[in-house]
Scaffold this active site. Structure first.
Site, PDB file in Angstrom:
ATOM      1  CB  SER D  64      -0.999   0.069   1.051  1.00 38.45           C
ATOM      2  OG  SER D  64      -1.845  -0.941   1.227  1.00 38.45           O
ATOM      3  CE  LYS D  67      -3.816   0.482  -1.090  1.00 40.03           C
ATOM      4  NZ  LYS D  67      -4.594  -0.002   0.249  1.00 40.03           N
ATOM      5  CE1 TYR D 192      -4.185  -1.602  -5.155  1.00 38.27           C
ATOM      6  CE2 TYR D 192      -4.721  -3.808  -5.023  1.00 38.27           C
ATOM      7  CZ  TYR D 192      -4.412  -2.408  -4.566  1.00 38.27           C
ATOM      8  OH  TYR D 192      -4.542  -2.543  -3.117  1.00 38.27           O
ATOM      9  CE1 TYR D 244      -3.811   0.084   4.487  1.00 34.49           C
ATOM     10  CE2 TYR D 244      -2.230  -0.924   6.489  1.00 34.49           C
ATOM     11  CZ  TYR D 244      -2.492  -0.679   5.323  1.00 34.49           C
ATOM     12  OH  TYR D 244      -1.791  -1.319   4.061  1.00 34.49           O
ATOM     13  CB  VAL D 262      -0.098  -5.691   4.527  1.00 32.65           C
ATOM     14  CG1 VAL D 262      -1.122  -4.935   4.777  1.00 32.65           C
ATOM     15  CG2 VAL D 262       0.008  -6.211   2.972  1.00 32.65           C
TER      16      VAL D 262
END
Lengths: 308, 308, 308, 308
Positions: D64, D67, D192, D244, D262
């Site tokens: 992530s 992102k 992705y 998160y 993660v």
């Protein structure tokens, strides 16, 4: 009983005006071609008499009407213990295509076999060594229950569903990610889209409903098609979850175990009395045939058909 | 029918072992005093015969068993149109004390009269010029239906509920803030806590169930206590929503219109056949008498009582 | 800096056209009396200079602007460990009066002190031997932070809130039923309605913002009013949760730690630079001053005020 | 500044004991191979000095952490108006892989680009005439920002993600069914999964963080890599949604714009001061590196790095 035909005709004419307030399903492009003013009903009684009003020959895809029949087949394939370890038995209170409860409830089992998530789960359970054998078993079961050897898939609708079925894909992948659905998602969905795309007439639905009304026995041939226990389970789900998230209201107003589909069909079973098939593609907001619901409410009142 | 008494006794002994896996309600302190191993059943048949097994004289508060009876009274006070403009007719799929759907669904009507939010709404509808008159009308109705002139409120339980009823308060204030519940919240809740705290025996529940089984007629006196339509509506809710969010499963496994309460009572109605009262304060996770559910499943199987 | 006054004036005139697309709060009847076209701003800089444009004397109730100040007081009363055992630190993504997450998340702690449920929780923590002492401590704290000894409660608004505050009651009783909120619900709510009903001007908000901008020190008197750590925590919540469920978007577009209220006020703090007070009672759908948000976006761009 | 290296070392040793309470990610099988006791940090300051403690050469997939970088690329490809018509700007309060809000909020836009649904949406926006060109543009952007020409995809992890990515598939198909995500779902997901599987070291993360800290300018080469506005937007999301559903708490405790993955990585940016890269594969319940969070809290306190 010439009388019943007249009653049916009268009720249909009375109910037709409601079709104006409904709309044909739009999320499957092929279903948009239906005529929203169509409305037809067929009653098949315990002596095998058939009463039809409206165009009884018109074909439509059964869509969610397939769900209780598929449940019966899965129960015959695996027994209730296995089946209900994969899907719950509770009405969800949510729309048929809702995904939310799959996230909020643990374990993430679909709430019942009459909503899409649960029905896809049921389809994944059908036995067969490959896709073809599974499909053949399904078709054979529908043909036997309807007494119509010509029942078959409408491939235009099937393709339309397959192309636009992304919400069902989302559910299936969520079930897969939770370890509940086994097997290949696209293959399961292909079977699911096919079962939904079976073309039928109101007579076919009435006949299937009649077989359920007599606990799984074909009263003409005296052949047992479904065990008594399986027939009872299926009818119970038709009451508690058969009309989407309007099942509770329908139970109050009509009290007839029924299963509707967005193609406009409704299959009904009046225990020990009759099977009923309805066609009316104009749907209300919950996804039930708007005219069909009116027919069944009126018929129930007139003939005292509520099981309650 | 000495036989039925023996069947009852056998089934109760068989079911008692499950009480070990349940727990008495703890969220109302007074209810914790119950003996979790207690289990009793009463059947009242259409000839007025009464079969009891277990301690038939033990009193317990009816709690949610009051909900279908209160619904009947509200329907008699206002008619169905008014009542169902204030509460829906759908199973919610959520626990009985859930507040979530009041926020997510618009309008914010309670999903049905068998969950707490809906039952509080129903209580607010009971006619009467003041609190006392409303309470008297409620008590009179329960006494008439149970044929027990001595039915009364257990004030220890009532006070216990009133003190600890904050979750019900939250629901009532939410309904008030949405403009759905009218009147004074604390007064409505006071009435609600009182109706839940009515003390009864299994015979009282069996008698009320019997009156529903015969569509609202007392078959001994032949007096009509509830209209046929109201009785039918009440029985329908007992099937779709009577056993909290285990109603669907109970419909499959027993198929008897029933309403349970966290006091351990279950009132059941077998159409045209019998009323049944159950007491067993050990509850399962959904809030139903764990032994009671087992009794009813076994009895339904043995005597073929499922309406499906 | 004559220039800043001109900039303010220009920006306000530019922003005023947006007031037309907003609406004054209607759920508290007293708030409906505001003039939706009103728009005013006050900047107080590090040298104590005050720049006002629009009607700087107009009073309005601070409503949710009270939340960060109350959080500061609670943190000073109990320390962060105790406070954050009763309320989380996360943006919820839901409207300020949402009740849902109190049910779906375990434990049922409010998500943060800037939504109503969390703010009521914070109010319940304020120290004081009785209601009067608590209220006096609260008022004294607001007066000290704003440097305005005359700050007081608008009793018309307070009564209006108290009468119509049923949704807040619902939340408070839910928190009580979960064992999270202690004390008497109505008393806590009474204090909460009073803190929301404090009457202020944009100067008061600007001064409070300025004190936060300098980490809790009054730069005129050099007095420390809030500890550095508490000031930092409060500012952080103003960024992550200060503008209801539009906080994320506001952080992108303006990047100024701010807290809005449905009375139309916004208190802003630009670290080491300035405090800003805004008044504009026309609200957008999320509950923020529609013109006020536009002012802050423009001012941030013009003066490069984003902390990011 | 030998001192900073010592500080880093001390803090890491202090934080390592927390790794015991975390767990390496298990839902992507390949990630389970990590050593949960690993912990390393790299600080890169404005003069280009690099301070490393722990094993700075160890590679891990960025997951992530990709992102915010992908968001920057999408904003550069389309501008903010287009991008934010496809994804909201709000923290959701739900776990990163939650699907619920896609159903309950209308329109069904993902809440922000830092949760999976939003990030998949962002990936679908990347320009390129075919899959290869898109992938090359993505890799080129990551390489330029990290100053590491050798940055590449870990194909073992990629395959592991692709095989087990059914929950992401569910989200993507739901977005597709709502008409929000365009293009082929499997192709978007393939891209992705690849972006998540880029292998990096803490130095790469620190360098990317440093470029963001200076508003998109590489302070060594003086080259502008990202526009100031885009850099500001990205940093804002790192604060409001970067950790998160623990972002709010992290903002309070550390106050450093950060994005975790993660795989155990965290990329941090301290405006005008430094970039930080962290690696620690033992995760807490929210999915953040448990030791990494402790390091950043301690470092922020020690060096006064909070932006609040």
């Amino acid at each position: 009983m010439r009388n019943l035909e007249e009653i049916l005709k009268e009720i249909i004419e009375e109910s037709r005006k409601y079709t104006n307030f409904g709309n044909v399903a739009t999320y499957i492009p092929e279903l948009q071609k239906a005529n929203k003013y169509d409305l037809a009903a067929c009653v098949m009684d315990k002596d095998g008499n058939v009463y039809v009003s409206g165009d009884g020959e018109k074909k439509f895809t059964i869509q969610s009407v397939s769900k209780p029949i598929m449940l019966a087949l899965a129960l015959m394939d695996h027994g209730r213990e296995k089946v209900f370890s994969k899907v719950r038995m509770e009405p969800s209170g949510d729309p048929f295509n809702s995904i939310m409860k799959l996230e909020t409830s643990k374990p993430s089992l679909p709430y019942n076999p009459m909503i899409n998530a649960g029905a896809i789960m049921i389809t994944s359970l059908i036995k067969g060594k490959d896709h073809e054998e599974k499909l053949n078993r399904i078709l054979a079961f529908f043909r036997k229950l309807s007494g119509n050897e010509n029942l078959d898939i409408n491939y235009d609708v099937y393709l339309s569903e397959k192309i636009t079925g992304d919400r069902n894909r989302a559910m299936a992948y969520l079930l897969k990610s939770e370890g509940i659905l086994e097997g290949d998602v696209e293959e399961v969905l292909d079977l699911y889209f096919k079962q939904c795309s079976i073309d039928a007439t109101i007579k076919d639905l009435a006949k299937m409903g009649l077989n359920l009304a007599f606990d799984g026995i074909d009263i003409i041939t005296n052949e047992r098609l479904i065990s008594e226990e399986v027939a009872r389970i299926v009818k119970t789900f038709m009451v508690t979850c058969g009309m989407y998230d309007a099942s509770g209201e329908f139970a109050i107003n009509a009290g007839i175990p029924s299963k509707s589909g967005v193609g406009g069909g409704i299959m009904c079973t009046v225990p020990k009395k009759m099977g009923i098939g309805i066609y009316g593609p104009a749907l209300d907001k919950k996804g039930n045939s708007i005219g069909g619901v009116k027919i069944l409410e009126a018929l129930s009142k007139k003939l005292n058909l509520s099981i309650f």
